[in-house]
Design an enzyme around this catalytic site. Structure first.
Site, PDB file in Angstrom:
ATOM      1  N   THR A 188       7.555   2.486  -6.073  1.00 22.53           N
ATOM      2  CA  THR A 188       8.679   3.164  -6.716  1.00 22.53           C
ATOM      3  C   THR A 188       8.430   3.305  -8.210  1.00 22.53           C
ATOM      4  O   THR A 188       8.714   4.351  -8.814  1.00 22.53           O
ATOM      5  CB  THR A 188       9.982   2.391  -6.464  1.00 22.53           C
ATOM      6  OG1 THR A 188      10.182   2.250  -5.050  1.00 22.53           O
ATOM      7  CG2 THR A 188      11.174   3.131  -7.063  1.00 22.53           C
TER       8      THR A 188
ATOM      9  N   GLN B 260       2.855   0.784   7.546  1.00 22.90           N
ATOM     10  CA  GLN B 260       4.296   0.527   7.575  1.00 22.90           C
ATOM     11  C   GLN B 260       5.062   1.642   8.279  1.00 22.90           C
ATOM     12  O   GLN B 260       6.271   1.775   8.101  1.00 22.90           O
ATOM     13  CB  GLN B 260       4.826   0.350   6.147  1.00 22.90           C
ATOM     14  CG  GLN B 260       4.260  -0.861   5.430  1.00 22.90           C
ATOM     15  CD  GLN B 260       4.909  -1.084   4.082  1.00 22.90           C
ATOM     16  OE1 GLN B 260       6.079  -1.461   3.987  1.00 22.90           O
ATOM     17  NE2 GLN B 260       4.146  -0.860   3.023  1.00 22.90           N
TER      18      GLN B 260
END
Length: 716
Positions: free
Chosen positions: A33, A247
């Protein structure tokens, strides 16, 4: 540009990479992020890109807001010109602007899931198709899959009779949407893709506008979303995608981790950057996670590392069954909190399917400890569980009008609002509860021919007659047998099982309730209903902030916690039995466990029961293959490779002090405090002549008290 000084070398390379296609493979906890945020800031501040020419795509509105706030904090108010949002929100804006090229108006309305399913039910009626044979939910899921693959009804080529019916329903459904000026969620993506593919001028306009495109969670994109990114980036080719195929756990939503591979194929000149430094977990946790995911590592093998040190070994516990497993979890948490080594909110308990939460919830409630349930409703608040309980309550007490109104048309049996209104009117005239009137109707239907139309009377009798049978049956059979009979009579299993994972999980929840009911064969239906009612009244506990969190592994994505429990690590649960014969699904189960492990900052606890309950019966369970792949030297306790070790009870209790005095209070004692009310003793010990008692109070949580000063009163 001071923010560049806060980045590690790999992060800085990603943020400052020259324009062009860029693939950032970001390991868990590696600061992706931050990289995305600073990449936008770098484009604006260092490369002089106007915010209007930047598109940043995320997967949640919350993530979009957070990214926008971070960018503004970094480069100032000018960042407000950046287009930031989810795929669906971005596509909706494009469709409204370009509605002249589309078969619906700019003021279209987005149909929610209930709207969509109601439309499909109407289509089935229109086509004279039996909804029992062609379940609306299953058809809805199939249509969604086709749309996620970019297939309109006219392009769908069926290969079986079932698919021919699907095509017919899909065409009629889509026509109903268009005639109502509606689009569904999948349409937002599909029609935008259609627009970009078929109207070159529109494609060029947006491809020239968005000079830089950034995409978060790229491994969770579906085929339509991938094509949208490719077309929007077709002019400048400045596409910056961040993801981690390891993921990818949402294939059942249409996500395709292979989009990471497609990106490299479509952009062979793409710069690939690995983010491997982890800022969340200890090295022991990372080493265990890498051992699990190793069989899936491709050519870009990540070697996760951290500066946090080795940390504690992973604690593995083998327990007799799921109830002992839940007790171990609760007592371990209570011990660490009582010792001041952790806060209640530091703990997350993760599991594969929602049905596993029920035993955990009961363990917390028995101990008087608050908890939160995240990513799903509480077990007893779930729709399918409430339906089953409503049927049982109705069999126990036909005058229970709320339960009657809940299930009188569930599954659908042709009893609509007009018929229900007529039933209530007739009951009011007779001075009876509607359910009681139904019992009278079952016994003498001819007495009610003047109260209802023939069609309404037939529909009501279709419910009244089995209700009368259940009412009699409730007096003579066990709660579990009564529940099985009712659910079979109404076809509830067929109603839930719609071919989706959600439907299968809902049926798992019903089976879990049936297993609980089987424990009340001696006490009977009244005791069972009283027990579940008391449990259901604990809803206020979910509002606590500093409390342990219960959630599925799927819901844990993107979160982090100091202490993580992963329970039920047996074959059939994780990996799920559905994946045993499917290589792709087994790989996703592996990724799911990897995601769970890497949510932990400091400590991981893994548990596996010797016996697993299936259909109300206990069966031996095998430890998960993933558990066995963790190197034993990274663990403490009952690693399967160490042979049989049985957990015999609480291991967390401190060693008794060398005192001759015996404690007055013991673990399990119920006590009352003059200020804090009732609580449960978690443990006690003698220290320096004083008895210290750890008590979990319903009102204030855990407290450590001096027994002589606290004026505790035992409750017998």
């Amino acid at each position: 540009m001071d923010y560049l000084l806060t980045l590690n070398p790999q992060q800085r390379e990603a943020v400052t990479a020259p324009p062009g296609p860029i693939l950032v493979l970001a390991g868990p906890g590696s600061g992706k992020t931050r990289v995305l945020t600073y990449r936008v800031a770098y484009l604006i501040g260092a490369l002089g890109v106007r915010p209007f020419h930047i598109l940043a795509v995320t997967f949640t509105n919350k993530a979009a807001r957070e990214m926008e706030n971070r960018i503004i904090a970094t480069v100032g108010a000018q960042a407000r010109g950046v287009t930031i949002g989810t795929f669906h929100a971005t596509c909706a804006r494009i469709l409204r602007r370009e509605a002249d090229h589309l078969p619906f108006d700019a003021n279209f309305v987005i149909a929610d899931t209930d709207d969509q399913r109601r439309l499909i039910k109407n289509v089935l009626q229109e086509l004279n198709l039996d909804p029992k044979q062609y379940a609306p939910q299953k058809l809805h899921a199939a249509i969604s899959r086709l749309k996620n693959e970019g297939i309109f009804p006219e392009n769908f080529e069926p290969s079986s009779y079932g698919e021919k019916v699907l095509k017919q329903v899909y065409e009629a459904y889509q026509n109903r949407l268009l005639s109502s000026n509606l689009v569904d969620f999948d349409d937002l993506l599909l029609w935008t893709l259609h627009l970009l593919q078929t109207v070159p001028a529109v494609r060029q306009r947006y491809a020239r506008r968005f000079q830089h495109i950034l995409v978060d969670e790229f491994q969770d994109t579906n085929l339509v979303q991938y094509e949208l990114v490719r077309l929007l980036g077709s002019h400048y080719r400045n596409i910056f995608v961040v993801g981690d195929a390891d993921q990818s756990i949402y294939s059942w939503r249409g996500a395709d981790y292979r989009n990471v591979l497609r990106f490299e194929q479509d952009f062979p000149d793409a710069k690939v950057i690995l983010l491997e430094q982890n800022y969340r977990s200890t090295q022991t946790i990372l080493d265990a996670a890498m051992a699990v995911i190793a069989p899936l590592q491709g050519k870009h093998r990540k070697q996760l590392f951290t500066s946090r040190g080795a940390g504690q070994k992973i604690a593995i516990r083998r327990v007799p069954d799921d109830r002992e497993e839940a007790r171990y979890v609760v007592e371990t948490i209570a011990s660490l909190v009582a010792r001041g080594q952790a806060q209640p909110g530091d703990f997350a308990i993760m599991y594969r399917i929602n049905a596993q939460s029920r035993v955990l919830e009961e363990a917390f409630l028995r101990a008087g400890l608050p908890y939160r349930l995240v990513g799903a409703q509480r077990f007893y608040g779930r729709r399918e569980v409430k339906d089953a309980l409503a049927y049982l309550r109705l069999a126990h007490n036909p005058a229970d009008e709320p339960s009657l109104m809940r299930v009188i048309n569930v599954p659908p049996r042709g009893i609509g609002t007009k018929t229900i209104a007529a039933l209530r009117t007739a009951a009011r005239r007779a001075g009876l509860a509607p359910g009681t009137l139904l019992l009278h109707m079952a016994a003498a239907p001819e007495d009610y021919q003047n109260f209802f139309s023939p069609r309404a009377l037939k529909a009501l009798l279709g419910f009244a007659r089995p209700l009368a049978q259940w009412y009699e049956l409730a007096l003579s059979v066990s709660p579990a047998d009564l529940m099985a009979t009712i659910l079979a009579d109404v076809g509830y299993k067929e109603y839930l099982l719609d071919g989706t994972e959600e439907g299968e999980e809902r049926w798992e929840n019903v089976r879990e309730l049936h297993r609980l009911a089987s424990r009340y064969n001696e006490e009977g239906l009244s005791a069972f209903l009283e027990e579940v009612t008391l449990v259901s009244d604990q809803d206020t506990l979910e509002d606590a902030e500093n409390t342990p969190i219960l959630l599925t592994l799927h819901a844990a994505k993107g979160l982090e916690f100091p202490h993580v429990f992963i329970v039920g690590l047996v074959e059939g649960l994780l990996p799920h039995s559905r994946a045993w014969d499917n290589e792709d699904e087994m790989a996703e189960e592996r990724r799911l466990f990897y995601v769970g492990l890497t949510r932990a900052k400091d400590q991981v606890y893994l548990t596996y029961p010797e016996m697993r309950m299936l259909y109300g019966y206990a069966e031996p369970a095998e430890p998960s293959r993933f558990l066995e792949e963790i190197p034993p030297e990274l663990t403490t306790g009952d690693h399967p490779a160490r042979g049989t070790t049985y957990w015999q009870g609480p291991r967390w209790e401190p060693a008794p002090a060398a005192e001759t005095r015996e404690p007055e209070f013991h673990a399990g004692d119920k006590v009352r405090h003059p200020r804090w009310g009732e609580g449960l003793v978690i443990g006690s010990r003698i220290k320096d002549g004083a008895e210290l008692v750890d008590v979990a109070f319903e009102s204030v949580g855990l407290k450590r008290l001096d027994a002589a000063l606290a004026r505790l009163e035992k409750i017998t």
